[in-house]
Design an enzyme around this catalytic site. Structure first.
Site, PDB file in Angstrom:
ATOM      1  N   GLU A 287      11.953 -10.009   1.835  1.00  0.00           N
ATOM      2  CA  GLU A 287      11.229  -8.804   2.260  1.00  0.00           C
ATOM      3  C   GLU A 287      12.139  -7.601   2.053  1.00  0.00           C
ATOM      4  O   GLU A 287      13.297  -7.621   2.496  1.00  0.00           O
ATOM      5  CB  GLU A 287      10.864  -8.948   3.746  1.00  0.00           C
ATOM      6  CG  GLU A 287      10.207  -7.713   4.339  1.00  0.00           C
ATOM      7  CD  GLU A 287      10.004  -7.844   5.847  1.00  0.00           C
ATOM      8  OE1 GLU A 287      10.131  -8.966   6.399  1.00  0.00           O
ATOM      9  OE2 GLU A 287       9.745  -6.806   6.486  1.00  0.00           O
TER      10      GLU A 287
ATOM     11  N   ALA B 266       3.087  -0.824   4.923  1.00  0.00           N
ATOM     12  CA  ALA B 266       2.653  -0.824   6.326  1.00  0.00           C
ATOM     13  C   ALA B 266       2.065  -2.169   6.751  1.00  0.00           C
ATOM     14  O   ALA B 266       2.015  -2.470   7.958  1.00  0.00           O
ATOM     15  CB  ALA B 266       1.642   0.298   6.548  1.00  0.00           C
TER      16      ALA B 266
ATOM     17  N   TYR C 224      10.639   9.555   1.058  1.00  0.00           N
ATOM     18  CA  TYR C 224      10.761   8.361   0.205  1.00  0.00           C
ATOM     19  C   TYR C 224      11.483   8.618  -1.126  1.00  0.00           C
ATOM     20  O   TYR C 224      11.579   7.704  -1.940  1.00  0.00           O
ATOM     21  CB  TYR C 224       9.375   7.757  -0.042  1.00  0.00           C
ATOM     22  CG  TYR C 224       8.791   7.141   1.200  1.00  0.00           C
ATOM     23  CD1 TYR C 224       9.331   5.974   1.733  1.00  0.00           C
ATOM     24  CD2 TYR C 224       7.718   7.741   1.874  1.00  0.00           C
ATOM     25  CE1 TYR C 224       8.823   5.408   2.883  1.00  0.00           C
ATOM     26  CE2 TYR C 224       7.198   7.176   3.029  1.00  0.00           C
ATOM     27  CZ  TYR C 224       7.757   6.010   3.530  1.00  0.00           C
ATOM     28  OH  TYR C 224       7.261   5.453   4.671  1.00  0.00           O
TER      29      TYR C 224
ATOM     30  N   HIS D  70      12.553  -3.187   2.072  1.00  0.00           N
ATOM     31  CA  HIS D  70      12.044  -1.869   2.465  1.00  0.00           C
ATOM     32  C   HIS D  70      12.964  -0.782   1.928  1.00  0.00           C
ATOM     33  O   HIS D  70      14.198  -0.924   2.002  1.00  0.00           O
ATOM     34  CB  HIS D  70      11.947  -1.739   3.990  1.00  0.00           C
ATOM     35  CG  HIS D  70      10.981  -2.703   4.574  1.00  0.00           C
ATOM     36  ND1 HIS D  70       9.625  -2.535   4.459  1.00  0.00           N
ATOM     37  CD2 HIS D  70      11.163  -3.871   5.215  1.00  0.00           C
ATOM     38  CE1 HIS D  70       9.023  -3.549   5.024  1.00  0.00           C
ATOM     39  NE2 HIS D  70       9.923  -4.386   5.491  1.00  0.00           N
TER      40      HIS D  70
ATOM     41  N   ARG E  78       4.646  11.966  -3.871  1.00  0.00           N
ATOM     42  CA  ARG E  78       4.322  12.592  -2.593  1.00  0.00           C
ATOM     43  C   ARG E  78       5.488  12.344  -1.635  1.00  0.00           C
ATOM     44  O   ARG E  78       6.195  11.342  -1.761  1.00  0.00           O
ATOM     45  CB  ARG E  78       3.035  11.979  -1.973  1.00  0.00           C
ATOM     46  CG  ARG E  78       1.839  11.886  -2.887  1.00  0.00           C
ATOM     47  CD  ARG E  78       1.216  13.209  -3.199  1.00  0.00           C
ATOM     48  NE  ARG E  78       0.823  13.911  -1.990  1.00  0.00           N
ATOM     49  CZ  ARG E  78       0.440  15.178  -1.953  1.00  0.00           C
ATOM     50  NH1 ARG E  78       0.435  15.898  -3.069  1.00  0.00           N
ATOM     51  NH2 ARG E  78       0.080  15.743  -0.827  1.00  0.00           N
TER      52      ARG E  78
ATOM     53  N   ARG F 225      13.389   4.095  12.408  1.00  0.00           N
ATOM     54  CA  ARG F 225      12.150   4.868  12.410  1.00  0.00           C
ATOM     55  C   ARG F 225      11.330   4.557  13.671  1.00  0.00           C
ATOM     56  O   ARG F 225      11.869   4.059  14.662  1.00  0.00           O
ATOM     57  CB  ARG F 225      11.393   4.580  11.112  1.00  0.00           C
ATOM     58  CG  ARG F 225      12.228   4.947   9.861  1.00  0.00           C
ATOM     59  CD  ARG F 225      11.458   4.747   8.583  1.00  0.00           C
ATOM     60  NE  ARG F 225      10.324   5.661   8.508  1.00  0.00           N
ATOM     61  CZ  ARG F 225       9.365   5.568   7.580  1.00  0.00           C
ATOM     62  NH1 ARG F 225       9.416   4.618   6.656  1.00  0.00           N
ATOM     63  NH2 ARG F 225       8.365   6.431   7.581  1.00  0.00           N
TER      64      ARG F 225
ATOM     65  N   ASN G 271       7.678  -5.830  -0.910  1.00  0.00           N
ATOM     66  CA  ASN G 271       7.673  -4.715   0.034  1.00  0.00           C
ATOM     67  C   ASN G 271       6.234  -4.605   0.511  1.00  0.00           C
ATOM     68  O   ASN G 271       5.388  -4.044  -0.191  1.00  0.00           O
ATOM     69  CB  ASN G 271       8.120  -3.412  -0.625  1.00  0.00           C
ATOM     70  CG  ASN G 271       8.156  -2.271   0.378  1.00  0.00           C
ATOM     71  OD1 ASN G 271       7.618  -2.397   1.492  1.00  0.00           O
ATOM     72  ND2 ASN G 271       8.773  -1.168  -0.001  1.00  0.00           N
TER      73      ASN G 271
ATOM     74  N   PRO H 275       0.787  -1.228   0.000  1.00  0.00           N
ATOM     75  CA  PRO H 275       0.000   0.000   0.000  1.00  0.00           C
ATOM     76  C   PRO H 275       0.826   1.289   0.000  1.00  0.00           C
ATOM     77  O   PRO H 275       1.866   1.363   0.652  1.00  0.00           O
ATOM     78  CB  PRO H 275      -0.833  -0.113   1.282  1.00  0.00           C
ATOM     79  CG  PRO H 275      -0.131  -1.107   2.120  1.00  0.00           C
ATOM     80  CD  PRO H 275       0.535  -2.067   1.177  1.00  0.00           C
ATOM     81  N   ASN H 276       0.316   2.235  -0.747  1.00  0.00           N
ATOM     82  CA  ASN H 276       0.841   3.604  -0.862  1.00  0.00           C
ATOM     83  C   ASN H 276       2.107   3.709  -1.705  1.00  0.00           C
ATOM     84  O   ASN H 276       2.554   4.812  -2.019  1.00  0.00           O
ATOM     85  CB  ASN H 276       1.073   4.248   0.524  1.00  0.00           C
ATOM     86  CG  ASN H 276      -0.228   4.428   1.271  1.00  0.00           C
ATOM     87  OD1 ASN H 276      -1.180   4.974   0.727  1.00  0.00           O
ATOM     88  ND2 ASN H 276      -0.290   3.928   2.496  1.00  0.00           N
TER      89      ASN H 276
HETATM   90  O1  CA2 Z   1      10.435   1.617   3.806  1.00  0.00           O
HETATM   91  C1  CA2 Z   1       9.558   0.974   3.243  1.00  0.00           C
HETATM   92  O2  CA2 Z   1       9.700   0.479   2.117  1.00  0.00           O
HETATM   93  C2  CA2 Z   1       8.189   0.797   3.919  1.00  0.00           C
HETATM   94  O3  CA2 Z   1       7.702  -0.510   3.593  1.00  0.00           O
HETATM   95  C3  CA2 Z   1       7.309   1.872   3.345  1.00  0.00           C
HETATM   96  C4  CA2 Z   1       5.932   1.908   3.980  1.00  0.00           C
HETATM   97  C5  CA2 Z   1       6.053   1.964   5.508  1.00  0.00           C
HETATM   98  O4  CA2 Z   1       4.763   1.890   6.092  1.00  0.00           O
HETATM   99  C6  CA2 Z   1       6.920   0.847   6.060  1.00  0.00           C
HETATM  100  O5  CA2 Z   1       7.034   1.012   7.448  1.00  0.00           O
HETATM  101  C7  CA2 Z   1       8.292   0.886   5.439  1.00  0.00           C
HETATM  102  C8  CA2 Z   1       5.136   3.125   3.514  1.00  0.00           C
HETATM  103  C9  CA2 Z   1       5.072   3.287   2.032  1.00  0.00           C
HETATM  104  C10 CA2 Z   1       4.464   4.636   1.752  1.00  0.00           C
HETATM  105  O6  CA2 Z   1       4.949   5.107   0.529  1.00  0.00           O
HETATM  106  C11 CA2 Z   1       4.735   6.408   0.260  1.00  0.00           C
HETATM  107  C12 CA2 Z   1       5.372   6.915  -0.838  1.00  0.00           C
HETATM  108  C13 CA2 Z   1       5.216   8.249  -1.162  1.00  0.00           C
HETATM  109  C14 CA2 Z   1       4.418   9.071  -0.394  1.00  0.00           C
HETATM  110  C15 CA2 Z   1       3.775   8.545   0.719  1.00  0.00           C
HETATM  111  C16 CA2 Z   1       3.927   7.216   1.033  1.00  0.00           C
END
Ligand code: CA2
Length: 151
Positions: free
Chosen positions: A103, A82, A28, A105, A23, A112, A79, A15-16
């Site tokens: 896995e 969340a 990121y 990230h 964003r 974090r 990946n 997700p996201n």
């Molecule tokens: O570091 C990672 O790859 C995560 O899997 C990213 C997740 C986070 O919840 C994990 O703890 C670590 C969040 C991805 C959100 O991606 C976004 C990208 C651009 C703008 C907002 C969110």
């Protein structure tokens, strides 16, 4: 899939991650998911493996993709976003299909918030790569292919 089949890897983005590069670039980065997938396609050609990439914001869709990978792919790079920190269901799906899974990230989740320090996925993965940005995927794919070729 016979003994001589070309290795096929499923890359799953949770997700996201569709928002990557669009964003919150301060957190990121500016690399988009399309950029990452293009990099992986290039790497796959070099490694002489096939890859299929899929992103979903939906836990059930990710689980369906993991189930559908059985008999279609030899391993999984995921990946889970969340869902890493919440999803017993994704963990159970990976355990059920018994596909070697790495896995990955983008961020170093251990630098974090504390809630990101626990992964439900790590115990059913062969390994985890965290903190190298888009390179986490590249390192993850390389490690998975080497693992599959050794086994
Ligand atoms: O570091 C990672 O790859 C995560 O899997 C990213 C997740 C986070 O919840 C994990 O703890 C670590 C969040 C991805 C959100 O991606 C976004 C990208 C651009 C703008 C907002 C969110």
């Amino acid at each position: 899939m016979g003994e001589t089949a070309v290795l096929s890897i499923l890359v799953l983005h949770g997700p996201n991650l569709n928002l990557l590069g669009k964003r919150e670039p301060g957190v990121y980065g500016t690399t988009t998911l399309d950029d990452i997938n293009a990099m992986l396609v290039q790497q796959a050609q070099e490694l002489q493996v096939q890859i299929t990439a899929l992103q979903s914001n939906h836990e059930g869709a990710l689980i369906d993709a993991i189930h559908a990978a059985l008999g279609q792919h030899h391993g999984l790079v995921i990946n889970p976003g969340a869902y890493t920190h919440t999803s017993v269901a994704i963990r159970d799906a990976i355990a059920a299909v018994e596909l070697p899974t790495v896995e990955v990230h983008l961020s170093n989740v251990y630098r974090r918030e504390a809630f990101r320090h626990h992964s439900y996925i790590a115990p059913v993965a062969i390994g985890q790569i965290s903190g190298f940005g888009a390179n986490s995927y590249r390192l993850g794919l390389q490690a998975l292919v080497e693992h599959l070729r050794q086994s």
